[in-house]
Every structure is written in C-alpha cells, then in structure tokens.
Enzyme design. Structure first.
Site, PDB file in Angstrom:
ATOM      1  N   GLU A  78       0.814  -1.204   0.000  1.00 37.65           N
ATOM      2  CA  GLU A  78       0.000   0.000   0.000  1.00 37.65           C
ATOM      3  C   GLU A  78       0.856   1.266   0.000  1.00 37.65           C
ATOM      4  OE1 GLU A  78      -3.984   1.509   0.099  1.00 37.65           O
ATOM      5  OE2 GLU A  78      -2.905  -0.199  -0.677  1.00 37.65           O
ATOM      6  N   ASP A  79       1.862   1.273   0.828  1.00 39.85           N
ATOM      7  CA  ASP A  79       2.576   2.527   1.091  1.00 39.85           C
ATOM      8  C   ASP A  79       3.949   2.637   0.443  1.00 39.85           C
ATOM      9  OD1 ASP A  79       0.427   3.151   2.608  1.00 39.85           O
ATOM     10  OD2 ASP A  79       1.335   2.638   4.524  1.00 39.85           O
TER      11      ASP A  79
END
Ligand code: MN
Length: 573
Positions: A78-79
């Site tokens: 996600e990051d």
C-alpha cells in the site's frame, strides 16, 4: 526494532519453532525494512517501527507464523513502491492472502455513527476479510496506530478514534479479546471525550489509589483463607476499571463514584473449575455477599465466551468490593480471546483444554457472533482450526456502501437495481445507471462486498420490466411490478373507451341502425363522428364506454350484420 525481540516473542508461544520458520520471520523483516526504508511516520520516526510493532503484538498474542510475517509486510503493497506482486514472488500464498485482506480493509471508509450501521460495517469487514487472521492483523495495526495517534491533526484523531470505538473495539470484544477491546476503548475515549477524560483524571485518580491500598489489605486475608481450605491459587491480582467503561457506568449512576464498587476489583485465579465455586463459597463465609451481585458466567458465559464468577462482598469495615474468580485458561481467554487458541494448540499436554466443553449464553440477538464463536470449539486437528477461521457465514450476503458511507446488507448476486431500491423505492424506479467504485457498470452487474455504489437517476423515469429478469431482492421485484402496474393502470383509464370505425354504403337510416345495435347492447355512446360526407363510402366513427375486448368483438359481429356495412374495425382509446 531488533528481529530477535520478535523471534523471542514468537518462541514464547511456539517453543519448538524450526529454523525454517525463524528464517521466514527474518526474511519478512528484511523485506519490510527494505521496502519502507527512507519512509517516515508523522512523528519523524522510521516508518518500519509500525509494521514491526504490529508484528510484535501479533507474536505476543501467540499468532502463527503466517500472521506474524503478514504483520511485518501489511503496509508494503500500500505505502511503498513494492507491489503485492513483488511480495508474491518471495512469500507463500497464505501470507499474500492475509496482506491483501488487510489492504482491502484499509480501503473502507467509515462515515457514520449509527448503531445499526456500525453493526453492518462490522459484518462487511468480516465478510471482506474472509479469514479471522486478517481481522486480527488489522486489530494489531489499529492498536499501534491508536498508541501513536498524538502526532496526527485533531480531525484525524477524532475520525480514527470514532472508528476504533465503534467498529474495532466491539469487534475485538466479539472475538473475546476483552483486554484489547478495553485498551482500544480507552485510547479512543481520550480523543473523543477529552473533557470527560480530564474530569475522570482529576476525580478518580485518588480514589483508584485509595481503593488499591484497601484491596492490598484485603488480599492476604482471602489468600490465607483459601489456602487453609485447600484451594490451589495461581495468583491474586487487581483489575482496575478502565476509564471508558467507568465513564459509561458513571453516566448510569448520576456520576456518583460511591455507587461504583468495581473501580478496582480483586481477581482470584485458580487452577480448577471446581476451585472457582469452592472459592466463592469460602469468600461468602468470610464476608456477606451483596444480593443480586453474584454472577455465574461459567455456567452462562457472556455472548463473546467470557467466563468467570463475579461477586460483590462487604469486606473490611463493611466496604463493598468486587471479586472475580476464574481459572488460568479462562483468564488467558479473557485476555487474548481467539488469539489464545494458537497458544493452546501448542500445549499438547493440556488435555484439560481439549476436553473442555463450553456452554454458551443463550443470546440469539447476534447470530453471527455465535457463528464467530466457532473458534472456541475444541479442535484436535490444527487444520480444522484454521478452517474454522474462514469466514463463510456471510457468503450469501454482500455489503455494499453508498457514497455517503451507509452500508446496505443485500443477498449475494444483488445488482445496482436492488441496491437502488434498498435506498428508496423512488431511487429504484428512477434509476438509469450505476457506478461501482467510480466505474460505470450495467444495471445487471453483480455487486461484491465492499463495493461503493452510486446510483444515477432521472426524474419520473419508469422501471423496465426487463429488470425483473435479474433483480435478486423480493423488495425490488415487488416495487418494479407495482410501478409497472401503476403506469399501465393509467393507460387503462384512457383505454376504457372503444372506437368503432364503420365503413358502409351510404343509405338513409344507416346511422340509426348502427347506433341502435349499440344501445340495445346497453353500451353508452359518447361520440359519433363522420369525417366525410357526401359520396360513398361513408365512414362512421363511434366512441363508446367499453373496455372489454371480448364484448367489443361480440358487438363487432352484430354491427357487421347491419345492412350496407362493408368494413368494420375497432380500437381501444
Ligand atoms: Mn498499518
């Protein structure tokens, strides 16, 4: 952030762990550290602290190797610039599945604070997770985020705290993780009710200390008495009531602290179930119990599986105190809930647990909680246990969300049309299109759990009969049918007249003969018109009160017999 700290925490529950497994933890640790390198948290600390703490929490709960590794990797796809694909290349399917589940949960946005909605969101969350381990990772993730919430701006603190208090803490509670539920509640309480929190600090702190000191005097008396009666005590400790739950209680008692007997409770932990009941009897002989305060949650556990005996007695100087009595297993379960089970799996010698038969409270209000509690059944086969974590009791439901964050609980296979009708019958009737997750879809598209659905409408649009071929809910079906019936009803109103068009040879008395036939059939003539006059052929149009096709047919035959009528037809108008 030492990998050995993590491995040692894991070893506490899995002492016989193989090198292969500790190597896997190291690999996930290195991968995550690399992926997050250079990233900072809001506080300015390295981002990697967060996945590390999440994984450490999971290891402390005694979770299995896949869950701990997924904890380390849960924010990678996600990051960071690392995709889920890159994780897939390095790690087994189960770990990837867990990471993917946590990522999906991260995409949900909650914007409501209604009890029924919160319940639906919890269900949706479980339905998307499909495996309880995903939920447990999410809880560990949330706990660390709550512990480090102070660096975020106030509006985010409020939003995240509200979500924690309404969704995650109750979910933890349902999973039997009472201690976590309480911790999350307290962390959220601090941000949601800062004034109340301050009030409690100022007014309660002293009393907490006072109570604790008092119980320090009570404890050895009980300990001595129980031992003399042959009870094997594991330990006696204190349980201080959490601020959030104290506050709720105080609201019920007009903020009168004198009414709260369990500010600090004494907790007696023994080895055997029989000793729980024996201890209760012994304590009641020592000090008289407060009537109506004796609770047997062993015979009748709480819906989330919590078991314990509770009593309030008038102790030294006649002061009431609450005492909780339970076994080591009950205690561990109350602290860790579902997570406790992994640890039990490891204690092969502990037949005691495997044989245990749990009787549950008879509360049918939340059927899914009951189904959720399947994890508490005894599994001699670890594989069976893992299977039980698969959440399949929502497989026939889907949970789709409106752009405003309202969750709709629909049967599987439901379409945007079903969704539209579940909002309002007008929205259903006037529906002309739908967007799912911001993409246009056809109206017969099958919705998935977690889909965000936006319905496009056009004023006074009518539903199409073809919708009946794909709608899933009986509510939508009923509404479509009645809307179609209504619009055809309007047509009938107009069509209650019949117009006969008669073409005949001009002759004197033709009109009289024709109208005579109609009148003798007791049918009211509304209008007669003759568009042409003069030369043959002559056309006569007659409108009359008649909306029955069969009767019109009959009349038509009679009219045909009239002399010099050549052609005749009719239509409903
Ligand atoms: Mn996270």
């Amino acid at each position: 952030m030492d990998v050995n700290v993590l491995i040692n925490a894991f070893k506490k529950s899995f002492p016989n762990v193989k090198n292969r497994d500790t190597d896997l933890i190291k690999k996930a640790y290195d991968f995550s550290q690399k992926a997050h390198s250079g990233q900072k948290r809001m506080s300015g600390e390295p981002y990697f602290i967060h996945p590390f703490e999440t994984a450490l929490q999971l290891a402390n709960w005694g979770m299995d190797i896949e869950t701990v590794c997924a904890g380390l990797l849960h924010d990678v796809s996600e990051d960071t610039s690392f995709s889920l694909e890159s994780v897939k290349k390095e790690f087994e399917e189960q770990i990837v599945f867990l990471i993917d589940g946590v990522t999906k949960l991260g995409h949900l946005k909650y914007r409501t604070s209604e009890e029924k909605q919160a319940e639906n969101i919890r269900k949706m969350l479980l339905s998307i997770s499909r495996d309880l381990r995903v939920v447990i990772i999410k809880l560990a993730d949330r706990l660390h985020n709550m512990k480090t919430l102070d660096v975020l701006p106030p509006n985010k603190q409020k939003r995240i705290s509200l979500e924690t208090s309404e969704i995650y803490a109750p979910l933890a509670y349902r999973l039997g993780m009472q201690s976590l539920a309480g911790e999350l509640e307290d962390l959220a309480f601090f941000y949601l009710y800062p004034k109340e929190y301050k009030w409690l600090l100022e007014n309660v702190q002293e009393r907490y200390e006072e109570r604790q000191k008092y119980l320090e005097r009570v404890k050895p008396i009980i300990e001595k008495d129980l031992k003399e009666n042959g009870i094997k005590i594991f330990k006696i400790d204190f349980r201080t009531k959490r601020y959030s739950s104290l506050y709720k209680k105080l609201l019920r008692y007009d903020m009168n602290l004198e009414q709260v007997y369990d500010l600090v409770a004494l907790r007696v932990i023994v080895l055997e179930i029989e000793d729980c009941y024996a201890s209760l009897g012994i304590i009641h002989q020592l000090w008289p119990p407060l009537p109506g305060k004796i609770k047997d949650y062993i015979a009748l556990p709480k819906p989330n599986g919590y078991r314990s005996l509770h009593t309030t007695v008038f102790s030294l100087e006649g002061k009431p105190i609450e005492i909780q009595i339970r076994t080591v297993e009950m205690h561990e379960e109350a602290e860790k809930g579902i997570a406790a089970h992994w640890a039990y799996e490891q204690k092969k010698g502990s037949k005691d647990y495997l044989k245990r038969k749990t009787v549950f409270a008879d509360k049918k209000e939340l059927l899914w909680v009951e189904q959720l509690r399947n994890w508490q059944k005894d599994f001699s086969d670890p594989e069976e246990f893992i299977k039980s974590l698969k959440i399949d009791f929502f497989q026939d439901r889907i949970f789709a969300i409106t752009p405003k964050g309202e969750v709709k609980d629909l049967p599987a296979g439901s379409t945007p049309v079903d969704f539209a009708y579940s909002i309002h019958s007008d929205i259903g009737n006037e529906c002309i299109g739908a967007k799912v997750n911001n993409k246009m879809v056809s109206l017969d598209y099958q919705l998935q759990s977690g889909d965000m659905v936006e319905i496009m409408v056009q004023k006074s649009k009518k539903p199409s009969g073809s919708w009946l071929e794909f709608v899933k809910t009986s509510y939508a079906r009923k509404k479509i049918k009645s809307a179609i019936y209504r619009s055809s009803g309007i047509a009938k109103k107009v069509a209650k007249q019949t117009e006969f068009i008669i073409v005949g040879q001009h002759r004197v008395g033709l009109l009289k003969d024709v109208s005579g036939v109609i009148s003798r059939s007791h049918i009211n003539i509304n209008r007669i018109s003759m568009p042409q006059s003069g030369n043959a052929p002559l056309t006569i149009k007659i409108k009359c009160d008649l909306n029955d096709k069969r009767k019109a047919e009959k009349l038509l035959l009679k009219l045909k017999k009239v002399e010099s009528v050549k052609e005749i037809s009719y239509k409903l108008v």
